[in-house]
Design an enzyme around this catalytic site. Structure first.
Site, PDB file in Angstrom:
ATOM      1  CB  CYS A 176      -0.798  -0.094   1.117  1.00 41.44           C
ATOM      2  SG  CYS A 176      -1.676   1.627   1.443  1.00 41.44           S
ATOM      3  CB  CYS A 179       0.994   1.167   4.136  1.00 37.67           C
ATOM      4  SG  CYS A 179      -0.844   0.490   4.358  1.00 37.67           S
ATOM      5  NE  ARG A 203      -3.485  -2.305  -0.415  1.00 36.10           N
ATOM      6  CZ  ARG A 203      -3.412  -1.854  -1.800  1.00 36.10           C
ATOM      7  NH1 ARG A 203      -4.520  -1.789  -2.507  1.00 36.10           N
ATOM      8  NH2 ARG A 203      -2.226  -2.008  -2.324  1.00 36.10           N
TER       9      ARG A 203
END
Length: 284
Positions: A176, A179, A203
């Site tokens: 991510c 992130c 994810r």
């Protein structure tokens, strides 16, 4: 041959029920202000409604007594509608006949005493000094208890430098972008007295092995640092809490990463720059 067909039919029915369950319940999921998601991120709106956890005029604490009759009724009604979800508890709220429901792998929601209705979204109490978002207070209480129950050994922790002014839980993914952006500011975040406790939230299926490798590494923090810089972390297979973290995130309404929660169970959003994060969690 007949047994094979029967097995395939059963499997297909199971997945059909699962897909239907997630579709019907999807509106319960909480939006993330800034984060990575497989779907378009939902924008969060600013309103004048006060979070019950932040006001002295908050309603009395919800009873912790579980009403097994409501649980059974709701479970039966869901099953009759082809929705296969496990209801954990239903506790009465200060609204007559309305219950706060906790379910496995789903965000909490409201139901009536008959268990025939699923009530989604905000419920706001008025009549006091300010409107009170009852839903937010209940969701925060549920999240607080759930996060507190996670063993620290199952998380990857970046402790505060000096005095610990705040602790946050962050559901994260190695792939991510937001992130990684948050992780780039980890030194600044820790220097502001904030301890960050990472939980796994891959994810996609492709990200699961990467997250498991991080948790299986001898030095998890170093592995996380490397993964956030794009390295392909590898480690011998081991038992990890990744799946458990994913189930917990689903129950708390996580739908994108990073998803950041305070110790009080309040979700403060997705990515926030270090200074804004410190302000949001009261670490200034």
């Amino acid at each position: 041959m007949p047994s094979s067909i029967s097995k395939n039919t059963t499997t297909n029915n199971f997945f059909s029920r699962t897909i239907l369950s997630r579709f019907v319940m999807s509106a319960l999921l909480v939006g993330i202000a800034a984060g990575c998601s497989n779907n378009a991120a939902d924008a969060t709106s600013n309103t004048s409604v006060v979070n019950a956890a932040q006001t002295k005029d908050a309603p009395a604490k919800v009873s912790a007594d579980n009403d097994s009759a409501v649980v059974s009724a709701l479970q039966a009604n869901l099953k009759a509608s082809g929705i296969e979800e496990t209801i954990v508890s239903a506790v009465p709220t200060d609204m007559n006949g309305i219950y706060w429901v906790t379910a496995e792998g789903l965000p909490s929601f409201f139901t009536d005493k008959s268990g025939k209705h699923i009530i989604q979204g905000q419920i706001v109490a008025v009549g006091g000094a300010a409107p009170v978002d009852i839903s937010a207070a209940l969701a925060a209480s549920t999240a607080q208890e759930a996060l507190k129950a996670v063993d620290k050994k199952e998380m990857i922790i970046y402790p505060a430098k000096g005095e610990t002014k705040a602790v946050v839980y962050a559901f994260t993914d190695a792939d991510c972008g937001y992130c990684r952006k948050l992780h780039e500011e980890m030194d600044d975040i820790n220097a502001r007295g904030i301890e960050v406790r990472y939980l796994a939230w891959p994810r996609s299926q492709e990200s699961v092995p990467k997250m498991e490798a991080i948790w299986c590494s001898q030095d998890r923090n170093a592995a996380m640092d490397q993964a956030k810089m794009g390295a392909n972390v590898q480690a011998p297979s081991c038992a990890t809490p990744v799946q458990a973290h994913m189930a917990l995130g689903s129950r708390l309404g996580v739908r994108g990463t990073p998803a950041i929660f305070t110790e009080a169970g309040e979700q403060v959003g997705g990515y926030l720059p270090a200074a804004q994060l410190a302000q949001a969690v009261g670490a200034n």
